[in-house]
Design a protein around this motif. Structure first.
Motif, PDB file in Angstrom:
ATOM      1  N   MET A   1      73.899 -78.398  14.045  1.00  0.00           N
ATOM      2  CA  MET A   1      75.258 -78.895  14.117  1.00  0.00           C
ATOM      3  C   MET A   1      75.251 -80.331  14.626  1.00  0.00           C
ATOM      4  SD  MET A   1      77.893 -76.218  15.690  1.00  0.00           S
ATOM      5  CE  MET A   1      78.726 -75.105  14.637  1.00  0.00           C
ATOM      6  N   LYS A   2      76.089 -81.132  14.029  1.00  0.00           N
ATOM      7  CA  LYS A   2      76.245 -82.505  14.488  1.00  0.00           C
ATOM      8  C   LYS A   2      77.304 -82.550  15.581  1.00  0.00           C
ATOM      9  CE  LYS A   2      75.172 -84.384   9.977  1.00  0.00           C
ATOM     10  NZ  LYS A   2      75.713 -85.130   8.837  1.00  0.00           N
ATOM     11  N   SER A   3      77.141 -83.479  16.495  1.00  0.00           N
ATOM     12  CA  SER A   3      78.088 -83.654  17.584  1.00  0.00           C
ATOM     13  C   SER A   3      78.735 -85.023  17.459  1.00  0.00           C
ATOM     14  CB  SER A   3      77.368 -83.520  18.925  1.00  0.00           C
ATOM     15  OG  SER A   3      78.278 -83.602  19.976  1.00  0.00           O
ATOM     16  N   THR A  32      83.808 -78.989  22.228  1.00  0.00           N
ATOM     17  CA  THR A  32      82.886 -78.587  23.284  1.00  0.00           C
ATOM     18  C   THR A  32      83.258 -79.176  24.637  1.00  0.00           C
ATOM     19  OG1 THR A  32      81.369 -80.363  22.670  1.00  0.00           O
ATOM     20  CG2 THR A  32      80.967 -78.204  21.703  1.00  0.00           C
ATOM     21  N   THR A  48      84.721 -84.110  22.553  1.00  0.00           N
ATOM     22  CA  THR A  48      83.414 -83.971  21.920  1.00  0.00           C
ATOM     23  C   THR A  48      83.510 -82.738  21.035  1.00  0.00           C
ATOM     24  OG1 THR A  48      82.303 -84.922  23.840  1.00  0.00           O
ATOM     25  CG2 THR A  48      80.933 -83.676  22.292  1.00  0.00           C
ATOM     26  N   SER A  50      81.763 -80.429  17.597  1.00  0.00           N
ATOM     27  CA  SER A  50      80.541 -80.096  16.861  1.00  0.00           C
ATOM     28  C   SER A  50      80.907 -79.434  15.550  1.00  0.00           C
ATOM     29  CB  SER A  50      79.669 -79.133  17.662  1.00  0.00           C
ATOM     30  OG  SER A  50      79.258 -79.715  18.859  1.00  0.00           O
ATOM     31  N   SER A  51      80.135 -79.761  14.505  1.00  0.00           N
ATOM     32  CA  SER A  51      80.314 -79.134  13.204  1.00  0.00           C
ATOM     33  C   SER A  51      79.273 -79.662  12.239  1.00  0.00           C
ATOM     34  CB  SER A  51      81.711 -79.415  12.647  1.00  0.00           C
ATOM     35  OG  SER A  51      81.877 -78.770  11.399  1.00  0.00           O
TER      36      SER A  51
END
Length: 75
Positions: A1-3, A32, A48, A50-51
């Motif tokens: 997952m990218k943040s 997050t 922040t 994530s996905s």
């Protein structure tokens, strides 16, 4: 997952935070961390998220929300 980190500026209303978080969830992102600051009826959110999805899918929808004045991607 990218943040990713984004900053959202909005006019303060009781439902503003709920609307923003609903769009985050509906677009397939997970918040997050969340920091908020209210000053002179202006709400500043640092989120922040994530996905694996493209960030533009979220930011394009956030700028359309009532009361949101700016969405900035933080590096």
């Amino acid at each position: 997952m990218k943040s990713y980190q984004i900053s959202v500026q909005a006019e303060w209303r009781p439902e503003t935070l709920e609307r923003i978080l609903r769009v985050v969830r509906h677009r397939g992102f997970v918040a997050t961390t969340l920091q908020s600051q209210l000053q002179d009826q202006q709400l500043t959110l640092h989120i922040t998220i994530s996905s694996n999805r493209e960030l533009s899918l979220l930011t394009n929808q956030l700028v359309k929300l009532y009361g949101v004045t700016d969405v900035t991607i933080l590096e």
